[in-house]
Design a protein around this motif. Structure first.
Motif, PDB file in Angstrom:
ATOM      1  N   CYS A  27       0.844  -1.200   0.000  1.00 25.53           N
ATOM      2  CA  CYS A  27       0.000   0.000   0.000  1.00 25.53           C
ATOM      3  C   CYS A  27       0.881   1.252   0.000  1.00 25.53           C
ATOM      4  O   CYS A  27       0.621   2.207  -0.732  1.00 25.53           O
ATOM      5  CB  CYS A  27      -0.926  -0.030   1.217  1.00 25.53           C
ATOM      6  N   GLU A  28       1.941   1.226   0.789  1.00 24.50           N
ATOM      7  CA  GLU A  28       2.837   2.378   0.865  1.00 24.50           C
ATOM      8  C   GLU A  28       3.496   2.659  -0.495  1.00 24.50           C
ATOM      9  O   GLU A  28       3.635   3.821  -0.895  1.00 24.50           O
ATOM     10  CB  GLU A  28       3.908   2.130   1.931  1.00 24.50           C
ATOM     11  N   ARG A  61       7.038  -6.993   2.396  1.00 21.05           N
ATOM     12  CA  ARG A  61       8.257  -6.189   2.257  1.00 21.05           C
ATOM     13  C   ARG A  61       8.259  -5.157   3.367  1.00 21.05           C
ATOM     14  O   ARG A  61       7.205  -4.724   3.828  1.00 21.05           O
ATOM     15  CB  ARG A  61       8.253  -5.442   0.917  1.00 21.05           C
ATOM     16  N   PRO A  62       9.452  -4.704   3.760  1.00 25.29           N
ATOM     17  CA  PRO A  62       9.506  -3.667   4.801  1.00 25.29           C
ATOM     18  C   PRO A  62       9.079  -2.300   4.260  1.00 25.29           C
ATOM     19  O   PRO A  62       9.358  -1.968   3.107  1.00 25.29           O
ATOM     20  CB  PRO A  62      10.969  -3.654   5.229  1.00 25.29           C
ATOM     21  N   ALA A  69       4.895  -5.087   5.449  1.00 24.70           N
ATOM     22  CA  ALA A  69       3.589  -4.819   4.846  1.00 24.70           C
ATOM     23  C   ALA A  69       3.334  -5.852   3.756  1.00 24.70           C
ATOM     24  O   ALA A  69       4.241  -6.234   3.015  1.00 24.70           O
ATOM     25  CB  ALA A  69       3.548  -3.415   4.254  1.00 24.70           C
ATOM     26  N   SER A  70       2.094  -6.294   3.659  1.00 22.38           N
ATOM     27  CA  SER A  70       1.703  -7.265   2.639  1.00 22.38           C
ATOM     28  C   SER A  70       1.760  -6.658   1.262  1.00 22.38           C
ATOM     29  O   SER A  70       1.540  -5.459   1.078  1.00 22.38           O
ATOM     30  CB  SER A  70       0.279  -7.741   2.890  1.00 22.38           C
TER      31      SER A  70
END
Length: 75
Positions: A27-28, A61-62, A69-70
């Protein structure tokens, strides 16, 4: 005003789908690449998930903060 919000949400959903078509994103990562707020991208992902167009992967992933985060991908 409500119509404008609905139209902009559909536009954001299509932009999210285009990004996910390239490769899975967190999402990020979507927020950054689309220059959009978390408060907009997260609901767009959930709507697309409910519509059966994308899914949350088990892979993670970081984020910038180091939290995992997925990843999201197209179905």
């Amino acid at each position: 005003m409500v119509l404008t919000a609905l139209l902009s949400n559909k536009t954001l959903q299509s932009r999210v789908l285009k990004q996910l078509a390239k490769y899975p994103h967190t999402c990020e990562e979507l927020e950054h690449s689309l220059k959009a707020l978390h408060q907009s991208v997260s609901p767009a992902l959930l709507s697309l998930k409910r519509a059966g167009l994308c899914r949350r992967l088990r892979e993670q992933r970081p984020t910038k903060s180091g939290r995992l985060a997925s990843l999201w991908d197209l179905i």
